[in-house]
Design an enzyme around this catalytic site. Structure first.
Site, short mmCIF file in Angstrom:
data_model
loop_
_atom_site.label_atom_id
_atom_site.label_comp_id
_atom_site.label_asym_id
_atom_site.label_seq_id
_atom_site.Cartn_x
_atom_site.Cartn_y
_atom_site.Cartn_z
N LYS A 52 0.88 -1.15 -0.14
CA LYS A 52 0.15 0.02 0.00
C LYS A 52 1.03 1.18 0.08
CE LYS A 52 -3.97 -2.38 2.16
NZ LYS A 52 -4.58 -2.70 3.20
N GLN A 96 -4.58 -1.36 9.30
CA GLN A 96 -4.64 -2.56 8.85
C GLN A 96 -5.17 -3.73 9.94
OE1 GLN A 96 -3.82 -3.20 5.85
NE2 GLN A 96 -3.92 -5.35 5.92
N ASP A 119 -10.85 2.55 3.80
CA ASP A 119 -11.28 1.25 3.56
C ASP A 119 -12.96 1.12 3.28
OD1 ASP A 119 -9.35 -0.52 3.45
OD2 ASP A 119 -8.85 -0.31 5.78
N1 GUN Z 1 -6.92 -6.82 6.10
C1 GUN Z 1 -7.08 -7.50 4.99
N2 GUN Z 1 -7.71 -6.96 4.05
C2 GUN Z 1 -7.95 -5.58 4.40
C3 GUN Z 1 -8.35 -4.47 3.91
O1 GUN Z 1 -8.76 -4.36 2.57
N3 GUN Z 1 -8.13 -3.12 4.71
C4 GUN Z 1 -7.57 -3.35 5.83
N4 GUN Z 1 -7.70 -2.09 6.49
N5 GUN Z 1 -7.09 -4.42 6.43
C5 GUN Z 1 -7.38 -5.63 5.60
#
Ligand code: GUN
Length: 281
Positions: A52, A96, A119
């Site tokens: 990311k 996350q 998100d």
């Molecule tokens: N963990 C697995 N997929 C995601 C996601 O799309 N966003 C976040 N914040 N954590 C995750």
């Protein structure tokens, strides 16, 4: 022969479009900033967070990294979110998941300002999606819509069967497909005679989290298959929820794993970061 939907290529197109937009924003003196919060050192989460941050760098989004120890208290994380919510220079906040077990993920998700919730997990954004109001849409389902649109696969009037009802993928996917005028069926682990339902699908979206679960007897000829799963097979190769080798020959189009849905999630996160600037105006 099935068309192989190239998520890597499509996500690159999106990132290049976003990169141009960010350059135009910079020219107007507008910065875009994403705060990334990682608690602990879950290996998969570390990889996702690194990817990311790399995507941010590529596009020209500033990323602020908050890497906290596994034993950080919930109060400390909430205090950090509060600070980021109040910081005018922070446009997007991403915590996350999964979080360590001593933390309440729902509480932390709800603490993020809905206007910074890139998100799309906050109940306000989930609710906005369900009634068609502006807001952030969960990145993986939004990415699947982009994969289909950019592959010129028509959704209107098609029967879309979704396998899996998670808050992150299955449920928002159903709402997005309705928005595209598909006829939607959501199935899950308790669905009776699942194969008889999935065989009715024109578009089959699989997010069930079980390795190579969907075999050839689950699909009809000419179906479009989207595979959200990510696992390791017995040879330690990446594979999805769909038994690709036996299913692909029955499809008109299919996403591979890796290189299908996965890269789209990050591209849509970047899209949401740009959108956050508009939503905060
Ligand atoms: N963990 C697995 N997929 C995601 C996601 O799309 N966003 C976040 N914040 N954590 C995750």
């Amino acid at each position: 022969m099935a068309e192989i939907i190239d998520g890597k290529k499509i996500s690159q197109e999106i990132k290049d479009e976003l990169k141009e937009k960010v350059a135009a924003m910079h020219a107007q003196g507008q910065e875009v900033t994403l705060a990334v919060v990682l608690v602990g050192q879950d290996p998969a989460s570390c990889v996702y967070v690194r990817n990311k941050k790399r995507a941010c760098e590529y596009i020209g989004i500033r990323s602020l990294s908050y890497e906290l120890a596994e034993d950080t208290s919930e109060e400390e994380v909430l205090a950090l979110i509060d600070k980021l919510n109040g910081d005018k220079d922070v446009n997007g906040i991403l915590v996350q998941l999964p979080l360590p077990k001593h933390m309440d993920e729902d509480k932390i998700t709800r603490a993020i300002d809905p206007l910074k919730d890139v998100d799309g997990f906050h109940p306000q954004n989930v609710g906005a999606l369900s009634i068609g109001l502006p807001g952030f849409v969960s990145c993986t389902p939004a990415g699947i819509i982009q994969l289909l649109k950019r592959s010129h696969i028509d959704m209107e009037g098609k029967h879309c069967v979704i396998v899996g009802r998670s808050n992150i993928v299955g449920k928002p996917m159903a709402l997005l497909m309705l928005r595209e005028n598909a006829t939607v069926t959501v199935t899950h682990s308790k669905t009776k005679d699942l194969a008889s339902v999935t065989r009715q699908a024109d578009i089959l979206i699989v997010a069930i989290g079980k390795k190579q679960f969907i075999t050839a007897d689950y699909v009809k000829e000419g179906v479009v298959v989207i595979d959200v799963g990510m696992h390791r097979d017995e040879n330690n190769h990446l594979c999805g929820d769909v038994a690709y080798d036996e299913v692909a020959s029955h499809c008109s189009a299919i996403t591979p794993v890796p290189g299908g849905v996965g890269p789209m999630t990050i591209a849509m996160l970047m899209h949401n970061c740009l959108e956050s600037v508009d939503l905060q105006k």
